[in-house]
Design a protein around this motif. Sequence first.
Motif, PDB file in Angstrom:
ATOM      1  N   ALA A 202       0.851  -1.184   0.000  1.00 37.11           N
ATOM      2  CA  ALA A 202       0.000   0.000   0.000  1.00 37.11           C
ATOM      3  C   ALA A 202       0.888   1.236   0.000  1.00 37.11           C
ATOM      4  CB  ALA A 202      -0.917   0.015   1.219  1.00 37.11           C
ATOM      5  N   ASN A 237      -8.056  -7.410   4.176  1.00 37.53           N
ATOM      6  CA  ASN A 237      -9.024  -6.435   4.672  1.00 37.53           C
ATOM      7  C   ASN A 237      -8.439  -5.642   5.838  1.00 37.53           C
ATOM      8  OD1 ASN A 237     -11.302  -5.667   6.660  1.00 37.53           O
ATOM      9  ND2 ASN A 237     -12.427  -6.072   4.766  1.00 37.53           N
ATOM     10  N   GLU A 240      -6.022  -3.014   4.635  1.00 37.92           N
ATOM     11  CA  GLU A 240      -6.742  -1.831   4.154  1.00 37.92           C
ATOM     12  C   GLU A 240      -7.207  -0.972   5.332  1.00 37.92           C
ATOM     13  OE1 GLU A 240      -9.905  -3.481   1.894  1.00 37.92           O
ATOM     14  OE2 GLU A 240      -8.675  -3.898   0.123  1.00 37.92           O
ATOM     15  N   SER A 244      -5.610   2.867   6.231  1.00 40.40           N
ATOM     16  CA  SER A 244      -6.446   4.057   6.327  1.00 40.40           C
ATOM     17  C   SER A 244      -6.282   4.718   7.692  1.00 40.40           C
ATOM     18  CB  SER A 244      -7.913   3.687   6.089  1.00 40.40           C
ATOM     19  OG  SER A 244      -8.737   4.824   6.128  1.00 40.40           O
ATOM     20  N   HIS A 264     -11.549   4.251   8.358  1.00 38.52           N
ATOM     21  CA  HIS A 264     -12.101   3.525   7.203  1.00 38.52           C
ATOM     22  C   HIS A 264     -13.578   3.845   6.988  1.00 38.52           C
ATOM     23  CE1 HIS A 264     -14.098   0.972  10.053  1.00 38.52           C
ATOM     24  NE2 HIS A 264     -14.562   0.178   9.114  1.00 38.52           N
ATOM     25  N   LYS A 269     -11.419   2.999   2.728  1.00 38.94           N
ATOM     26  CA  LYS A 269     -10.228   2.164   2.829  1.00 38.94           C
ATOM     27  C   LYS A 269      -9.212   2.536   1.759  1.00 38.94           C
ATOM     28  CE  LYS A 269     -12.689  -1.763   4.848  1.00 38.94           C
ATOM     29  NZ  LYS A 269     -13.041  -3.191   4.713  1.00 38.94           N
ATOM     30  N   THR A 271      -6.424   1.324  -1.000  1.00 40.53           N
ATOM     31  CA  THR A 271      -6.224   0.171  -1.881  1.00 40.53           C
ATOM     32  C   THR A 271      -4.946  -0.587  -1.499  1.00 40.53           C
ATOM     33  OG1 THR A 271      -7.354   1.269  -3.698  1.00 40.53           O
ATOM     34  CG2 THR A 271      -5.930  -0.595  -4.258  1.00 40.53           C
ATOM     35  N   VAL A 272      -5.062  -1.887  -1.434  1.00 40.45           N
ATOM     36  CA  VAL A 272      -3.921  -2.769  -1.160  1.00 40.45           C
ATOM     37  C   VAL A 272      -3.694  -3.679  -2.351  1.00 40.45           C
ATOM     38  CG1 VAL A 272      -3.075  -4.675   0.267  1.00 40.45           C
ATOM     39  CG2 VAL A 272      -4.200  -2.713   1.345  1.00 40.45           C
TER      40      VAL A 272
END
Length: 279
Positions: A202, A237, A240, A244, A264, A269, A271-272
Amino acid sequence: MSLNKTLTIAGSDTSGGAGIQADLKTFQEHGTYGMTALTTVVTMDPSNHWAHNVHPLPIDTLKAQIDTALSTGISALKTGMLGSVEIIETAAQAIDRSETDKVVIDPVMVCKGEDEVLHPETVGAMQEHLLPRAMVVTPNLFEAWQLSGVGPIRTIEDMKAAAAKIVEKGAKSVVVKGGKQLEHDKAVDLLYDGETFTLLEAKKADTSYNHGAGCTFAAAITANLANGLELKEAISNAKEFVTSAIHHGWRLNEYVGPVMHGAHSRFGKVTVHKETLKA
């Protein structure tokens, strides 16, 4: 209405950014019902440059808390600061009694701002009692070095070597968290499930306000597992979510800035990117 129940066995961060405070905020953000078993209370001395002081709780108090939480039935659990061999053994017993295999071990070894293992004897106890019980272990670079014994970690190849050793020692999987010491232009974490290496990337946050990031990441994985996500999705998840939170970290005082646990839901969130690496 019922909620999936999550338990954290960890220390209390009086400043509110890490430890069980971070865990509970993260559990709430993921819609799970969080419970706690406190091992220690960590305070900060405002008259001495925010120096950390660790106050262990009696082991009988810890066991009573665990009894309370386990009696409700839990969906997933995580561990954080476990300051002695006896506490680690107690946590291992709790895992065995919990009747869940959704176990996240965050092998906390230092307080923020420190660079030496708080209790060196606990490393061996973690290897013996916690790694074999973990669905996933979430060490930072320093903790991965200590658990694996491979030496200082500076590159992706170093992370792969450490992850392989930690799985070899009994963990089902491990996600090694990259940091500023890593020679990489992205914020990266490396997942190894015993067969495949997955690199999670990220955008780096240009901030020093990252207090509680590790606890938050592990708690997010725990909540995702409790809610039924598969491991790789739970970790992605969580990456992400915590990215954030880091990007929107804020200044608490002149000494520390925590991540924003609700970022989040307020800002979305980050992007990963996921990439499978060669073994």
